[in-house]
Scaffold this active site. Structure first.
Site, PDB file in Angstrom:
ATOM      1  N   TYR A 144      -4.115   2.482   2.126  1.00  0.00           N
ATOM      2  CA  TYR A 144      -4.589   3.261   3.133  1.00  0.00           C
ATOM      3  C   TYR A 144      -5.657   2.770   3.936  1.00  0.00           C
ATOM      4  CZ  TYR A 144      -7.552   5.543  -0.387  1.00  0.00           C
ATOM      5  OH  TYR A 144      -8.672   5.721  -1.469  1.00  0.00           O
ATOM      6  N   CYS A 145      -5.833   2.977   5.295  1.00  0.00           N
ATOM      7  CA  CYS A 145      -7.077   2.516   6.190  1.00  0.00           C
ATOM      8  C   CYS A 145      -7.013   0.991   5.688  1.00  0.00           C
ATOM      9  CB  CYS A 145      -8.418   3.134   5.736  1.00  0.00           C
ATOM     10  SG  CYS A 145      -9.668   2.902   6.951  1.00  0.00           S
ATOM     11  N   PRO A 146      -6.076   0.139   6.191  1.00  0.00           N
ATOM     12  CA  PRO A 146      -5.976  -1.276   5.917  1.00  0.00           C
ATOM     13  C   PRO A 146      -6.829  -1.911   6.945  1.00  0.00           C
ATOM     14  CG  PRO A 146      -3.994  -0.437   6.881  1.00  0.00           C
ATOM     15  CD  PRO A 146      -4.607   0.867   6.549  1.00  0.00           C
ATOM     16  N   LYS A 157      -6.457  -3.167  -3.792  1.00  0.00           N
ATOM     17  CA  LYS A 157      -7.607  -2.920  -3.013  1.00  0.00           C
ATOM     18  C   LYS A 157      -8.319  -1.894  -3.968  1.00  0.00           C
ATOM     19  CE  LYS A 157      -8.767  -0.642   1.251  1.00  0.00           C
ATOM     20  NZ  LYS A 157      -8.432  -0.321   2.602  1.00  0.00           N
TER      21      LYS A 157
END
Length: 274
Positions: A144-146, A157
């Site tokens: 998420y939110c890459p 991550k």
């Protein structure tokens, strides 16, 4: 790198304020500090903070076709939802996620990339005694939110870096998943997008989240870390870099500026979610 830290820094510890500490307050704090530091009315500041069970959405997220259904889903699962005043997409904050802001005056040599590299270098030094595996800064597809400054070990991550520049100050911010399940956090955000989109067309590309691409430091390094463990390492790293840390509370004038910023970010949040 070291020259940035070899000076007097203020340290603000907002990690133990508890569930009543609202995420919008953090954005107001960082904007206030950016203004004061940008005007050379305050020292560079290290601020550490924790928020409980909150999903921080990006502005683009707030424009999803069924955003209210997405927020209702989060509420049903015990999460508050707010919209940040900087870029990026949805991230999860809870008691196992430590957030750090390095706030300093905007200088010509501190480009946007240099700001990101400052935090990346700081985290690598902070964790160098814990892992022989490289910490990489690159986009982790499926998280998420890459972004290009996702921090990962073995492709998983555990942190993401963002940056806000306002009124002559820079806030380089990072969320660090210290403990708990990274994949469970990712699955929550994945399901939020499912509820907020429902197969409709969107004006931007939302991330296709693969929960297994995310993990906490405790999972990755096989140790039971707490937020306080990592906070202590942060303070040790600041000391090793030559920083002199002091603590102090806001003056009445500074607190008034904070209250003004809190009102501003709160009204903006309400507009985004109206």
């Amino acid at each position: 790198m070291n020259d940035v830290f070899k000076q007097a820094w203020k340290f603000l510890d907002h990690t133990s304020f508890g569930p009543s500490f609202h995420a919008l307050q953090s954005f107001a704090y960082d904007d206030t500090l950016c203004t004061l530091i940008g005007q050379e009315q305050a020292s560079p500041t290290l601020r550490a903070w924790v928020h409980h069970d909150t999903i921080v959405l990006g502005t683009q997220d707030s424009r999803l076709p069924y955003i209210q259904d997405g927020i209702s889903f989060l509420t049903e699962h015990g999460y508050d939802a707010i919209v940040r005043n900087s870029g990026g997409l949805a991230v999860v904050l809870d008691s196992g996620v430590l957030n750090l802001s390095l706030i300093l005056k905007e200088e010509r040599h501190l480009s946007i990339d240099a700001g990101y590299d400052l935090m990346y270098t700081f985290i690598k030094h902070m964790l160098k005694a814990d892992t022989t595996d490289p910490i990489e800064a690159k986009e982790i597809v499926g998280s998420y939110c890459p972004g290009s400054y996702d921090l990962s070990i073995h492709g998983k991550k555990f942190a993401g870096i963002s940056q806000r520049r306002i009124r002559g100050g820079i806030a380089v911010q990072i969320y660090l998943c210290v403990s708990g399940s990274g994949s469970e956090r990712a699955a929550l955000v994945r399901d939020f997008y499912t509820e907020a989109i429902k197969q409709a067309e969107t004006k931007f590309t939302t991330p296709s989240i693969i929960p297994e691409t995310m993990a906490s430091l405790s999972e990755l390094l096989g140790k039971r870390y707490t937020v306080n463990d990592i906070l202590l390492r942060m303070l040790e790293t600041m000391h090793n870099f030559g920083a002199t840390l002091t603590t102090s509370s806001f003056t009445n004038e500074e607190h008034l500026l904070y209250e003004q910023n809190l009102t501003r970010v709160t009204l903006r949040n309400e507009r985004c979610l109206a």
